[in-house]
Design a protein around this motif. Structure first.
Motif, short mmCIF file in Angstrom:
data_model
loop_
_atom_site.label_atom_id
_atom_site.label_comp_id
_atom_site.label_asym_id
_atom_site.label_seq_id
_atom_site.Cartn_x
_atom_site.Cartn_y
_atom_site.Cartn_z
N LYS B 205 52.46 -35.03 -14.90
CA LYS B 205 51.94 -36.39 -14.95
C LYS B 205 51.32 -36.78 -13.61
N ASN B 206 52.06 -36.47 -12.54
CA ASN B 206 51.65 -37.00 -11.24
C ASN B 206 50.50 -36.23 -10.61
N CYS B 207 50.46 -34.93 -10.88
CA CYS B 207 49.42 -34.16 -10.22
C CYS B 207 48.18 -34.03 -11.09
N GLY B 212 42.83 -32.52 -11.89
CA GLY B 212 41.60 -32.81 -12.64
C GLY B 212 40.40 -32.85 -11.72
N THR B 213 40.52 -33.50 -10.56
CA THR B 213 39.39 -33.52 -9.63
C THR B 213 39.03 -32.11 -9.21
N TYR B 218 35.36 -27.68 -9.39
CA TYR B 218 35.14 -26.25 -9.61
C TYR B 218 34.02 -26.03 -10.61
N SER B 219 34.06 -26.79 -11.69
CA SER B 219 33.03 -26.53 -12.70
C SER B 219 31.66 -26.97 -12.20
N GLN B 220 31.65 -27.98 -11.33
CA GLN B 220 30.37 -28.34 -10.70
C GLN B 220 29.85 -27.18 -9.87
N MET B 221 30.75 -26.64 -9.06
CA MET B 221 30.34 -25.54 -8.19
C MET B 221 29.92 -24.33 -9.02
#
Lengths: 748, 307
Positions: B205-207, B212-213, B218-221
Motif C-alpha cells: 500500500k505504502n510503496c 508506480g512512478t 521506466y516505460s517512458q525511458m
C-alpha cells in the motif's frame, strides 16, 4: 422388355408433336417453382463450331491471332496486379482495424486490472467483435449470400464446370473483401486466405471480359474472350494469383489451379498462369514494402507470413520421420472429426438457420462467444512468461502476471490468428507451457469448427494451421520432455509446422498444391519431404472416415461436381441407363411459337436441345442462350425474306449478351411472330458429341471430364436421338459403403 | 604480470610474421637459445625487404623477454601497448565485480573511456614521435591480431550492455535521465526497506506510489530508448521484489462476475439454436428426380444387376 415399350411410347409421342419434353416435371412438387436464384448451371466449355464461327475464323488474319495471344498475356498481367493490390488492401486494413481494436481492449484491461471490473473489459471485447462481425454479416447475409465462407468450394465448382450464379460478380468481390476484413478484425476464428483465392478468381473473370455488367460499363476490350472456355482459363489464372498472393507461393498457386481444375488444361496455359501468380506475389510485395517503409524491397512474402525458419532449427533426422507420420495420422483423425462436426452443423444450418437475419444473429453470437471464451481462458491462465528483449508479442497482456511478464495464453488468443500461428512457429522453446497449448487447441478446435459455415466470408486455412500448430508444438514439448538428454532435435517450432500441415491436410485434403504452398510459405525446401509425407498420411487417414471439408460443402450445395474419376465399379452402367429421356428436340426449321413455349416452360428449364431432321435424326445441338439471342434479334425465316437488307447476325451479338442472357420472359414475341419459322442450321453446333447407347459410364465420364462437355447426345444405330446425358446424370453416382450408390440431387 | 607478458608476446609475434607466412611452424623451446640472439636482427631486417627462406631456429620465450631492443616495434609503440594493457586491466577489474547486480555502465564508464582513448591512439594513422605509426605494427601484423580482438571484445560488451544510452557522448558522466532514474529507484528501495518487516500488504500500500512512478519512468525511458543494462537490471530486480517477494501483483478476485458474464454469453447460442430449432420452419429439400427411359429407378437396377 420394359425399356423397349417405354422407348416406343416415347417415339410415338415424339412423332405426334415433335417435342416431347412435357412429361414429368423435374421438380418434386406440384406448385410451379419460380426460377430459383440458386440454380447452378453448367458452363459451356465446348466450342460451338457453327457457321458463324467458321466465318469469323476465316475473316481473322494471322495478325489477329497474334494480337489475341498477346492480349491473353496482358490480361494475365492485369489479373496478377489487381489481385496483388486487393491482397495488399485486405492485409493493411485487417492490420489497422485489428491493431486499433486490440489497443483499445488492452488499455481497457490494463485499467481495470488495477481498479477492478474486468467483466467490463470482457463485454467491451465482445461488443467490439460483434460490431465488426455485424457489418460483415449483414453485408454477406443480405446483399450477397454467395460471398459467405471461403469461396474455395465455389471456385472449385467453377473450374470443374459448374457455375454457381453470381459467383464471379463484382458485387461478390466487394462484399467478399469487406466481409473478410470485418470477420478477421472481428476476432472470429477465420483466415483471409480462402477469400483471397475467390477474389482473385472474380478479378480474373471481370478483367478478361473487358466490361462490368454490374457497373454497366463496356470498355470494348477483349470481346473475343466473352465465352466460357476463355473465361475459365482466366479464372484458373485468377485463382492461382489469389493463392500466390495469399501464401506468397506462386508455384503453389499454379498447382492449386492444376489440382482443382485440371480436367481441361494445356501447357501454354500453365505458363501463363504462372506468369499471373508471379506478378501477383510481387505486386503484393512491392506495395507492402512501401507500406512498411522499405520501398523497393521485393522479398516480403505473401499475406500469410510464416516467418523464416532459422538454419539450426530446421535440421531433422531420419528417426524423426516416423514421428512426423504419426502426427500426420493424428491430423487426419482430427480433420475427419472437424469435418464431421461441421457437416452436422451445416445440415442444421441449412434446415433451420436459413433466414438472413437469423444468420446474422448467429454470426454475432459466435463472435461474442469467441470473445468470452478467449477472455476466460486468458483470465484463468497461470502461464506467465518473461517479456523477450525483441518484443515478439504484439499486444502483451500482463493481467495477473508479475511485472515484466506477460500472459502466454494471451499471445495465442489476444491476437489475429495469423500472428498466433507465427508465434507458435517461432517463439523460443519454453514460451508456452503444455497446459496452455492443450487448452488452446481444444477451444480453438471447436470455435473454428463452429465458425466455418457462418454467413461471413472467412477462410479455414489459418484456423486449421493454428489448431495444428498448437498441438504440434505440444507434441514437440512433450517429446523434448521425454528425452531430457538431447532436447536439441525436438525443436517445438518444427513440430508446430508439421502439426499445422497435418491438421490442414486432414481438413481440406489437398495434396500436391498444399505441399508446395507450405514449402513455399515457410521458404524452406528442406521440409518438403516431411510435409509431403504428413499430408499424404493425413489424407489417407482422413478419407477413411470423412470427405474433405470443401467436398462436403460442395455436396451439401447439391452441385453436380465431377470428381477426377468415375466411380470404380461402374463399368456395367451404360449410357442408356444414365441418360435423361425423352429428350426435347427441335426441328431444323422450327416454329417460333414452339421454341418460345419450350423455353418458357419453367418446370423443365433445359439448356441444350438436339436439333433433328425428320424422322428424329440428329443433325446438331443448340443452346438456350443462342435461341434467346435469336429470338431477341427476331431471326425468322419470313422476316429475312421480306427484309433483305437486314444485317446478318454475327458471333459478336452472342458475345454481347454473354454471360447474362436475358430470361425468356423478357422477350416479347407477338402472336403473329409465333407463327413464323426459324432456321437453326446456321447457328447450331453441327457436330455435337454423341455416344452409342451401350457406352459405359466411365467412358461417358471421361468425355465429360476431358472435354468439358455439357450435353452429350445418346444416339442409336441410325443416329436417332434417344437420350441426353448431362452433368447431373453423372454426378449422381458415387461409390458408397455398399458399392455404387445413386444420390438424390436437391434443388437448393 | 599479465600486461607485461602480453607486451612481450606481441613483440615476438611482430617479429616472427615473415616466417609464419612461409608456412613454417615455429617451435618454442629454450634449447636453441644461442643462435637466436644473432638470428633475430637479421631476420627482422630481411623481413622488411623480402620474404626470407624458412628459418628453423627456435625462439625461447624467456630469452626474448630479456631482449634489449627490437627494430620493428618502436619505443613509442611499446609504450602505447603498455598503457593499453594497464587500462585494459583496470577496466576488466572494474567490470567483474560489477557483474551482479549489474552496474557495468555506472561504475566503469570512465575506465572504458580511457581504454577507448588509448586504442584510438594506437589505431590512429597519425605519426607519433620518430615518424612511426603503431597501427600496422600493433594491430595487424599477424593473424591473431590480439590487441584488436581484445578491444573488439570490450566494444561488443559495451554495445550489448547499451551503456552508451546512459552515458553522455564523450563518456564523461552519466546522463541526467539515468541519474534521475537512480534516485527514483533509491526512493523506492528505501521505501521497501522501511516496510520490509512485518506485513507485506502494508508495504504494497505504502510503496505503491513510489513504485508506480518508477514504473512510469521506466516505460517512458523504454519508449525513448534511453535504457542501458544497469537500469534494465535494476528495474527487473525491483519488479521481482515487488511481484514475487512482496506479492504485490494484482490478485485475481473477480472470478464471479467474469464467470457470470461469460457463461451468460455461452448460454445465448444454446437458446438461439433451440429456438430456431423449435420455431423456424424447416426448409425441405426438393429433390430432382431424373427422367429416365425406364420406369424403375436406377438404384433398383443396380440391385437387380448385383443380385
Amino acid at each position: 422388355m420394359a425399356n423397349i415399350t417405354k422407348k416406343v411410347s416415347w417415339s410415338s409421342r415424339g412423332d405426334d408433336s415433335a417435342l416431347t419434353g412435357e412429361g414429368t416435371p423435374l421438380l418434386n412438387g406440384t406448385e410451379i417453382p419460380k426460377p430459383s436464384r440458386q440454380v447452378s448451371m453448367s458452363l459451356d466449355y465446348d466450342n460451338i463450331e457453327n457457321q458463324l464461327f467458321l466465318e469469323e475464323e476465316r475473316r481473322m488474319s494471322h495478325m489477329g491471332f497474334r494480337c489475341l495471344e498477346i492480349s491473353r498475356w496482358v490480361i494475365c498481367g492485369l489479373i496478377g496486379i489487381l489481385t496483388g493490390l486487393i491482397a495488399c488492401f485486405i492485409d493493411i486494413m485487417v492490420e489497422k482495424l485489428a491493431g486499433y481494436k486490440y489497443q483499445v481492449i488492452k488499455e481497457n484491461i490494463e485499467k481495470f486490472t488495477e481498479v477492478g471490473g474486468l467483466s467490463i473489459s470482457l463485454i467491451l471485447w465482445a461488443v467490439l467483435n460483434c460490431a465488426f462481425v455485424l457489418v460483415g454479416g449483414v453485408m454477406v447475409a443480405f446483399f450477397e449470400p454467395i460471398a459467405a465462407g471461403s469461396g474455395i468450394p465455389q471456385i472449385k465448382c467453377y473450374l470443374n464446370g459448374v457455375k454457381i450464379p453470381r459467383v464471379v460478380r463484382l458485387k461478390t468481390l466487394v462484399v467478399k473483401v469487406i466481409g473478410v476484413i470485418c470477420s478477421v478484425a472481428g476476432g472470429l476464428a477465420v483466415g483471409k486466405e480462402g477469400p483471397m483465392i475467390h477474389s482473385g478468381a472474380v478479378v480474373a473473370a471481370g478483367v478478361s471480359q473487358g466490361r462490368s455488367t454490374s457497373l454497366k460499363r463496356d470498355f470494348k476490350m477483349f470481346e473475343y474472350f466473352r465465352r466460357d472456355t476463355e473465361k475459365r482459363d482466366f479464372v484458373s489464372a485468377g485463382a492461382a494469383a489469389g493463392v500466390s498472393a495469399a501464401f506468397g507461393a506462386p508455384v503453389g498457386g499454379v498447382l492449386f489451379s492444376l489440382e482443382e481444375g485440371a480436367s481441361f488444361w494445356n501447357q501454354m496455359l500453365t505458363w501463363r498462369i504462372f506468369f499471373a501468380s508471379m506478378i501477383s506475389t510481387f505486386t503484393l510485395n512491392f506495395f507492402l514494402s512501401i507500406y512498411h517503409g522499405k520501398p523497393g524491397d521485393l522479398s516480403n512474402p505473401g499475406l500469410i507470413n510464416f516467418g523464416r525458419f532459422e538454419s539450426d532449427s530446421v535440421a531433422y533426422y531420419y528417426y524423426e520421420i516416423p514421428l512426423f507420420m504419426c502426427m500426420g495420422a493424428l491430423g487426419g483423425l482430427l480433420g475427419a472429426l472437424f469435418n464431421s462436426l461441421n457437416y452436422w452443423l451445416t445440415i442444421f444450418r441449412i434446415r433451420y438457420v436459413h433466414r438472413p437475419c437469423l444468420q446474422v444473429i448467429e454470426a454475432l453470437l459466435v463472435a461474442a462467444v469467441t470473445a468470452a471464451v478467449s477472455f476466460t481462458m486468458i483470465y484463468f491462465s497461470n502461464d506467465c512468461q518473461p517479456l523477450g528483449p525483441e518484443h515478439n508479442e504484439e499486444y502483451p497482456l500482463q493481467l495477473f502476471c508479475a511485472d515484466g511478464e506477460y500472459n502466454a495464453m494471451a499471445t495465442a488468443f489476444f491476437n489475429t490468428p495469423e500472428r498466433s500461428v507465427r508465434s507458435l512457429f517461432h517463439n523460443q522453446p519454453g514460451s508456452y507451457n503444455p497446459l496452455t497449448l492443450g487448452l488452446f487447441t481444444l477451444t480453438y478446435f471447436f470455435l473454428a469448427c463452429w465458425t466455418y459455415g457462418l454467413a461471413v466470408s472467412a477462410g479455414v486455412f489459418i484456423p486449421s494451421l493454428l489448431i495444428g500448430a498448437a498441438w504440434g508444438r505440444l507434441c514437440g514439448i512433450l517429446l523434448a520432455s521425454f528425452t531430457p538428454t538431447s532436447p536439441i532435435w525436438a525443436d517445438p517450432g518444427k513440430y508446430a509446422l508439421i502439426g499445422a500441415a497435418a491438421q490442414l491436410g486432414g481438413i481440406v485434403r489437398m495434396t500436391l498444391s498444399l505441399t508446395v504452398i507450405m514449402v513455399e510459405a515457410t521458404g524452406n525446401v528442406t521440409y518438403g519431404l516431411p510435409i509431403m509425407l504428413v499430408l499424404m498420411i493425413a489424407k489417407i487417414v482422413g478419407d477413411y472416415f470423412q470427405e474433405g471439408l470443401y467436398d462436403i460443402h460442395i455436396k451439401l450445395q447439391s452441385v453436380p461436381f465431377l470428381h477426377w474419376e468415375a466411380p470404380a465399379t461402374s463399368h456395367w452402367l451404360t449410357a442408356r441407363e444414365v441418360m435423361s429421356s425423352p429428350v426435347t428436340c427441335f426441328n431444323r426449321i422450327e416454329k417460333v411459337g414452339t421454341i418460345v413455349d419450350v423455353l418458357s416452360n419453367t418446370s423443365t428449364n433445359h439448356n441444350g436441345f438436339p436439333v433433328v431432321v425428320q424422322p428424329a435424326k440428329l443433325c446438331g445441338l443448340i443452346l438456350r442462350s443462342q435461341l434467346i439471342v435469336l429470338l431477341k434479334h427476331k431471326v425468322f425465316v419470313e422476316l429475312a425474306r421480306s427484309r433483305l437488307s437486314q444485317r446478318k447476325l454475327q458471333l459478336k451479338d452472342f458475345r454481347d449478351a454473354y454471360p447474362r442472357f436475358p430470361p425468356i420472359q423478357s422477350i416479347h414475341v407477338s402472336q403473329d411472330e409465333r407463327e413464323c419459322m426459324m432456321d437453326l442450321t446456321e447457328f447450331m453446333n453441327p457436330t455435337p458429341y454423341t455416344v452409342p447407347q451401350d457406352t459405359s459410364l466411365p467412358r461417358v465420364f471421361k468425355l465429360f471430364r476431358a472435354l468439358g462437355l455439357r450435353h452429350l447426345v445418346v444416339a442409336d444405330d441410325v443416329n436417332r436421338v434417344i437420350g441426353l446425358v448431362t452433368r447431373k446424370d453423372l454426378a449422381r453416382y458415387h461409390l458408397g459403403k455398399h458399392g455404387l450408390e445413386e444420390l438424390q440431387l436437391a434443388q437448393t | 604480470m599479465l600486461p607485461y607478458n602480453l607486451y612481450l608476446f606481441f613483440v615476438f609475434v611482430a617479429i616472427d610474421v615473415p616466417s609464419l607466412k612461409c608456412g613454417d611452424v615455429v617451435h618454442l623451446s629454450a634449447s636453441e637459445s644461442a643462435d637466436k640472439l644473432e638470428a633475430v636482427p637479421s631476420l627482422s631486417t630481411a623481413a622488411v625487404s623480402s620474404p626470407v627462406p624458412p628459418v628453423d631456429t627456435v625462439f625461447s620465450f624467456s630469452l626474448l623477454s630479456s631482449f634489449p631492443e627490437d627494430l620493428e616495434v618502436s619505443d613509442y609503440c611499446s609504450d602505447l601497448l603498455h598503457i593499453f594493457g594497464q587500462r585494459y586491466v583496470a577496466y576488466v577489474n572494474c567490470l567483474v565485480p560489477a557483474a551482479r547486480p549489474v552496474k557495468v555502465c555506472q561504475s566503469c564508464y570512465s575506465t572504458y573511456g580511457s581504454v577507448v582513448e588509448i586504442y584510438k591512439n594506437i589505431s590512429s594513422d597519425q605519426m607519433g614521435p620518430g615518424n612511426v605509426t603503431c597501427r600496422d605494427s600493433l594491430l595487424r601484423s599477424d593473424r591473431l591480431m590480439l590487441v584488436y580482438q581484445l578491444y573488439s571484445n570490450l566494444e561488443s560488451l559495451w554495445e550489448d550492455s547499451n551503456c552508451a544510452q546512459c552515458v553522455t557522448g564523450h563518456l564523461e558522466s552519466l546522463t541526467n535521465d539515468t541519474l534521475y532514474f537512480m534516485s527514483t529507484l533509491n526512493q523506492t528501495l528505501t521505501c521497501f526497506e522501511k516496510y520490509q518487516q512485518g506485513n507485506h500488504t502494508e508495504l504494497c500500500k505504502n510503496c505503491k506510489s513510489a513504485y508506480g512512478t518508477l514504473n512510469v519512468l521506466y516505460s517512458q525511458m523504454e519508449q525513448n530508448s534511453t535504457l542501458c543494462i544497469d537500469i534494465e537490471d535494476a528495474m527487473n530486480m525491483t519488479r521481482r521484489l515487488w511481484s514475487k517477494n512482496f506479492n504485490c501483483s494484482f490478485p485475481r478476485e473477480e472470478n464471479v462476475p467474469v464467470i457470470a458474464v461469460s457463461s451468460f454469453m455461452l448460454f445465448l447460442p444454446i437458446i438461439f439454436y433451440l429456438s430456431s430449432f423449435l420455431h423456424s420452419e424447416q426448409k425441405k429439400r426438393k429433390l430432382i428426380h431424373p427422367r429416365r427411359a425406364k420406369s424403375n429407378t436406377s438404384l433398383m437396377n443396380i440391385q437387380d444387376k448385383l443380385s
